[in-house]
Design an enzyme around this catalytic site. Structure first.
Site, PDB file in Angstrom:
ATOM      1  N   CYS A   1     -80.615  -7.805  65.531  1.00  0.00           N
ATOM      2  CA  CYS A   1     -80.708  -8.899  64.653  1.00  0.00           C
ATOM      3  C   CYS A   1     -81.544  -8.425  63.449  1.00  0.00           C
ATOM      4  CB  CYS A   1     -81.096 -10.145  65.438  1.00  0.00           C
ATOM      5  SG  CYS A   1     -82.774  -9.897  66.220  1.00  0.00           S
TER       6      CYS A   1
ATOM      7  N   GLU B   1     -83.303 -18.771  66.403  1.00  0.00           N
ATOM      8  CA  GLU B   1     -83.270 -17.327  65.939  1.00  0.00           C
ATOM      9  C   GLU B   1     -81.954 -16.848  65.805  1.00  0.00           C
ATOM     10  OE1 GLU B   1     -82.413 -13.832  65.230  1.00  0.00           O
ATOM     11  OE2 GLU B   1     -83.499 -13.282  66.918  1.00  0.00           O
TER      12      GLU B   1
END
Length: 512
Positions: free
Chosen positions: A290, A256
């Site tokens: 994020c 990720e």
């Protein structure tokens, strides 16, 4: 004594509650707002990491042998331990990460909710079940189950030091694995607290969750130490290094690697709600999210109203380390340099800041940028600060084209008064996740998978996909009855293949 106070009171000579092994080098975890030392930790070398992983492999055998019901009981004990100490952990997150305590509480409660879902759904998702064998194996019974991998290495980030790594830790544990956790060097005390909490809540299998601390070299050592999978959250640049290290031993990875998430505001959107969501998505946690909103594409019909509303809301925000502050300092001091570079590049390219655009110490003022060219770093690269670019587009289709014109694709948002229109835009947005008339909501739904496309990474945490990410599929067939002609035998008749071909023609050949 609370775990947070116990950790803070440990002298540097003992490097906290973390097992030192033979490590002599240490490093300090500091408060990003004041620079004060939170705790001292060992820099674990390759030998220490290998010893930890070896111990985890032994624990993994015991953990897998317990079975899903017994594991669920222990995960419930861990969940209860965390839930009773939310404020204690939130205080530590505030000290080490810098975010407001209220935001830390929200992060922790989300992690607890995900832990509950993972533990409660592991057996149904991963347990053995019978599947249809099909025509060619009609005399067989077919079974599918998902087995633990063994030991999962987790390299966590500093921006959400509880919620994000727990997305891997909770689901890996629920799937029957042991975990070796390396938190970010900027938030090791939070990582140590989570592991200490496991040891306190589940002492009979304490080694199922262990900690190693240090810098990039420690993370690289974890990749090479014999883990059965490595889950990483961080930048794309670091992710490439992690993948390269794992490739040496063909260790599978889950990546990720951040995003550059966009919001589309359509003609019929609720402008006030969209502005409120955009400001929260961009500015909360000092923009260090994020899946935070970094770009907005508002249609001409609503652009002026949207900009005015965002500007008004942003002007009311104040960064700081006190309880009344909207958000805290940049956790990683060097990130302010990235923010400055993006701001300077945007203005030099013709963009203009209608709020903020200043950096004082570790605090970045909430910044809204207009008229920024799409080629600017502020639009193309992840800023990871409390900034937002807003662009005017002719319609939502142009907004979607611009939103999708990115190497990243983690999350995103669509605001529209039409459910059908919003769903269509959301489906076509090049991202792993999209919220409609809200931001970040997909992360709070435990049943939904979390992950991105492109340079945002691959693999999924959360949901059934997240459980299966930390398990291996095991296929089993069992012959129930024998057949007069065994096609998988050298003793089959010479005519068997032709008969089989005719049958296939009759069953499938009519389709055109």
């Amino acid at each position: 004594m609370p775990l947070s106070e116990e950790s803070a009171s440990v002298p540097g000579s003992t490097a906290g509650t973390v097992a030192r092994h033979d490590t002599t080098e240490t490093f300090e975890s500091t408060d990003p707002a004041t620079g004060g030392v939170v705790q001292v930790f060992p820099v674990h070398d390759a030998d220490a990491v290998r010893e930890t992983v070896a111990r985890a492999h032994r624990a993994a055998e015991r953990w897998a042998a317990l079975g899903s019901a017994e594991r669920e009981l222990r995960l419930a004990a861990y969940r209860g331990h965390l839930a009773r100490r939310v404020h204690e952990l939130a205080d530590l997150v505030h000290r080490e990460n810098g975010k407001p305590r209220a935001d830390a509480i929200l992060e922790i409660t989300l992690a607890v909710d995900h832990l509950a879902w993972a533990a409660g759904h592991a057996e149904k998702t991963l347990g053995p079940r019978r599947v249809k064998a099909g025509m060619l194996a009609a005399n067989h019974a077919a079974y599918l189950e998902y087995q633990p991998l063994g030991v999962v290495g987790v390299i966590g980030p500093w921006n959400y030091p509880v919620f994000t790594p727990m997305g891997s830790i909770a689901y890996a544990l629920a799937a029957g694995n042991a975990v070796v956790f390396k938190p970010s060097e900027f938030t090791p005390a939070v990582g140590a607290w989570l592991v200490d909490a496991w040891h306190a809540a589940v002492p009979d299998v304490a080694d199922v969750l262990q900690l190693v601390t240090g810098f990039g070299e420690t993370g690289a050592a974890l990749c090479r130490a014999g883990v059965d999978k490595l889950a990483f959250t961080g930048s794309a640049a670091t992710g490439r290094k992690v993948m390269a290290a794992c490739a040496e031993t063909l260790t599978p990875v889950l990546m990720e690697c951040g995003g550059k998430d966009a919001m589309i505001v359509d003609d019929d959107a609720d402008v006030s709600a969209a502005a409120d969501a955009a400001v929260w998505g961009a500015m909360s946690n000092a923009g260090q999210t994020c899946i935070g909103i970094e770009r907005v594409y508002a249609t001409s019909a609503v652009y002026d109203r949207f900009v005015a509303e965002v500007t008004r809301r942003t002007a009311a925000l104040r960064p700081g380390s006190d309880d009344a502050a909207a958000y805290g300092p940049m956790t990683m001091a060097s990130q302010t340099d990235v923010v400055r570079r993006h701001l300077d590049d945007a203005v030099a390219a013709g963009g203009r800041a209608v709020t903020g655009a200043t950096v004082e110490g570790g605090f970045v003022a909430p910044t809204v940028l207009l008229d920024v060219p799409e080629s600017s770093a502020a639009v193309r690269e992840e800023t990871f600060g409390p900034t937002l670019t807003i662009a005017e587009v002719a319609d939502a289709e142009e907004g979607l084209r611009r939103a999708n014109d990115s190497t990243m694709g983690l999350g995103g948002s669509v605001f529209s008064g039409s459910t059908d229109r919003a769903m269509d835009l959301a489906r076509r947005m090049r991202s792993g996740m999209t919220s409609i008339n809200s931001v970040l909501t997909f992360a709070s739904v435990p049943a939904l998978p979390f992950g991105g496309v492109g340079e945002s990474g691959f693999g999924r945490i959360h949901g059934e996909d997240g459980l299966r990410e930390f398990a291996r599929a095991k296929a089993i067939t069992r012959q129930r009855v024998g057949l007069p002609v065994d096609l998988m035998s050298f003793g089959r008749p010479a005519s068997a293949a032709d008969v089989l071909a005719r049958v296939m023609g009759l069953v499938h050949g009519r389709h055109r």
